[in-house]
Write a protein that holds these residues in place. Structure first.
Motif, PDB file in Angstrom:
ATOM      1  N   UNK A 103       0.817  -1.210   0.000  1.00  0.00           N
ATOM      2  CA  UNK A 103       0.000   0.000   0.000  1.00  0.00           C
ATOM      3  C   UNK A 103       0.850   1.260   0.000  1.00  0.00           C
ATOM      4  N   UNK A 104       1.938   1.240   0.766  1.00  0.00           N
ATOM      5  CA  UNK A 104       2.842   2.385   0.811  1.00  0.00           C
ATOM      6  C   UNK A 104       3.488   2.637  -0.551  1.00  0.00           C
ATOM      7  N   UNK A 105       3.881   1.557  -1.205  1.00  0.00           N
ATOM      8  CA  UNK A 105       4.530   1.702  -2.510  1.00  0.00           C
ATOM      9  C   UNK A 105       3.542   2.195  -3.570  1.00  0.00           C
ATOM     10  N   UNK A 106       2.307   1.713  -3.494  1.00  0.00           N
ATOM     11  CA  UNK A 106       1.280   2.188  -4.422  1.00  0.00           C
ATOM     12  C   UNK A 106       0.996   3.665  -4.222  1.00  0.00           C
ATOM     13  N   UNK A 107       0.915   4.071  -2.958  1.00  0.00           N
ATOM     14  CA  UNK A 107       0.687   5.483  -2.646  1.00  0.00           C
ATOM     15  C   UNK A 107       1.863   6.320  -3.148  1.00  0.00           C
ATOM     16  N   UNK A 108       3.087   5.824  -2.939  1.00  0.00           N
ATOM     17  CA  UNK A 108       4.264   6.589  -3.364  1.00  0.00           C
ATOM     18  C   UNK A 108       4.297   6.773  -4.881  1.00  0.00           C
ATOM     19  N   UNK A 109       3.920   5.733  -5.604  1.00  0.00           N
ATOM     20  CA  UNK A 109       3.878   5.842  -7.069  1.00  0.00           C
ATOM     21  C   UNK A 109       2.853   6.887  -7.500  1.00  0.00           C
ATOM     22  N   UNK A 110       1.667   6.851  -6.893  1.00  0.00           N
ATOM     23  CA  UNK A 110       0.626   7.820  -7.239  1.00  0.00           C
ATOM     24  C   UNK A 110       1.067   9.237  -6.890  1.00  0.00           C
ATOM     25  N   UNK A 111       1.727   9.376  -5.748  1.00  0.00           N
ATOM     26  CA  UNK A 111       2.227  10.693  -5.346  1.00  0.00           C
ATOM     27  C   UNK A 111       3.264  11.199  -6.337  1.00  0.00           C
ATOM     28  N   UNK A 112       4.168  10.313  -6.780  1.00  0.00           N
ATOM     29  CA  UNK A 112       5.197  10.708  -7.750  1.00  0.00           C
ATOM     30  C   UNK A 112       4.565  11.156  -9.067  1.00  0.00           C
ATOM     31  N   UNK A 113       3.512  10.459  -9.479  1.00  0.00           N
ATOM     32  CA  UNK A 113       2.836  10.825 -10.727  1.00  0.00           C
ATOM     33  C   UNK A 113       2.160  12.186 -10.598  1.00  0.00           C
ATOM     34  N   UNK A 124      -5.794   7.450  -7.825  1.00  0.00           N
ATOM     35  CA  UNK A 124      -4.816   7.090  -8.847  1.00  0.00           C
ATOM     36  C   UNK A 124      -4.050   5.827  -8.474  1.00  0.00           C
ATOM     37  N   UNK A 125      -3.799   5.614  -7.191  1.00  0.00           N
ATOM     38  CA  UNK A 125      -3.104   4.390  -6.765  1.00  0.00           C
ATOM     39  C   UNK A 125      -3.906   3.166  -7.188  1.00  0.00           C
ATOM     40  N   UNK A 126      -5.232   3.227  -7.022  1.00  0.00           N
ATOM     41  CA  UNK A 126      -6.071   2.108  -7.439  1.00  0.00           C
ATOM     42  C   UNK A 126      -6.050   1.914  -8.940  1.00  0.00           C
ATOM     43  N   UNK A 127      -6.105   3.014  -9.681  1.00  0.00           N
ATOM     44  CA  UNK A 127      -6.073   2.933 -11.141  1.00  0.00           C
ATOM     45  C   UNK A 127      -4.731   2.380 -11.625  1.00  0.00           C
ATOM     46  N   UNK A 128      -3.657   2.860 -11.044  1.00  0.00           N
ATOM     47  CA  UNK A 128      -2.332   2.410 -11.460  1.00  0.00           C
ATOM     48  C   UNK A 128      -2.142   0.915 -11.163  1.00  0.00           C
TER      49      UNK A 128
END
Length: 220
Positions: free
Chosen positions: A125-135, A155-159
């Motif tokens: 979950x942390x990594x998904x959030x970090x990816x969405x934040x970076x985007x 966006x984390x869910x979509x990604x």
């Protein structure tokens, strides 16, 4: 070849090894053997290289994902991406990430299987959030209110769903994944527009305090 200082810190070593790990993890799994083979490419002492990933597979995956965040941002400097419409920015950034991992689908498949384990769900979950934040940051978002959190959660869910679609996409130029992503981003945009209308309406809700204030201090 990746350049590293003569006496690198563990953080520097981790950053240098991260882009190389996935290529080896596709064959060796996210195990010490992948670190050893990546270290041989630099070259660095494999014993020292292993110290950079003391947390094992999840630390290795974390470092790889972080390298994707960085390379995505490098591919889209502000002066290049800001002229685009917001949905075009998000689409371009996500598709850039997919391009960066296209050669490493098997490594991604193994990584997602590891992150899906119960003991790793929180880290996933942390990594998904970090990816969405970076985007979102690369897209120019600087919100600090509730929008900051809703945008990233959505966006984390979509990604995450897009990655799963991407893994098994055999279409030409992964056209099916691109279409899937376009539909999901359209959903995000509609949600943001609806949310914007909702908050705008709050300003028009009857307020007794505002009404009394206007009676006492009529607008001029």
């Amino acid at each position: 070849m990746t350049q590293i200082p003569d006496d690198p810190t563990l953080d520097e070593l981790r950053g240098a090894l991260a882009p190389l790990l996935a290529r080896h993890a596709a064959f060796d799994g996210w195990r010490p053997a992948a670190v050893e083979n990546a270290a041989a490419q630099l070259p660095v002492d494999p014993t020292i290289a292993k110290l950079a990933f003391k947390g094992g597979a999840v630390d290795m995956i974390d470092a790889w994902f972080a390298s994707i965040d960085a390379r995505m941002a490098d591919a889209w400097p502000a002066d290049t991406i800001m002229p685009l419409k917001i949905r075009e920015r998000i689409t371009a950034l996500v598709e850039t990430r997919l391009t960066l991992i296209e050669r490493d689908r098997e490594a991604l498949r193994r990584a997602l299987s590891i992150l899906a384990m119960p003991q790793n769900v929180a880290r996933a979950g942390q990594l998904g959030w970090r990816a969405a934040d970076a985007i979102w940051r690369a897209a120019g978002d600087s919100s600090v209110d509730v929008n900051h959190y809703t945008k990233r959660a959505t966006l984390a869910g979509v990604y995450g769903a897009t990655l799963l679609a991407f893994l098994d996409d055999d279409s030409d130029g992964w056209a099916d994944t691109r279409a899937f992503l376009a539909r999901r981003i359209e959903g995000i945009m509609r949600f943001e527009q609806a949310k914007g209308r909702l908050f705008a309406k709050k300003d028009r809700v009857f307020s007794p305090a505002r009404f009394i204030g206007r009676l006492r201090y009529p607008a001029t």
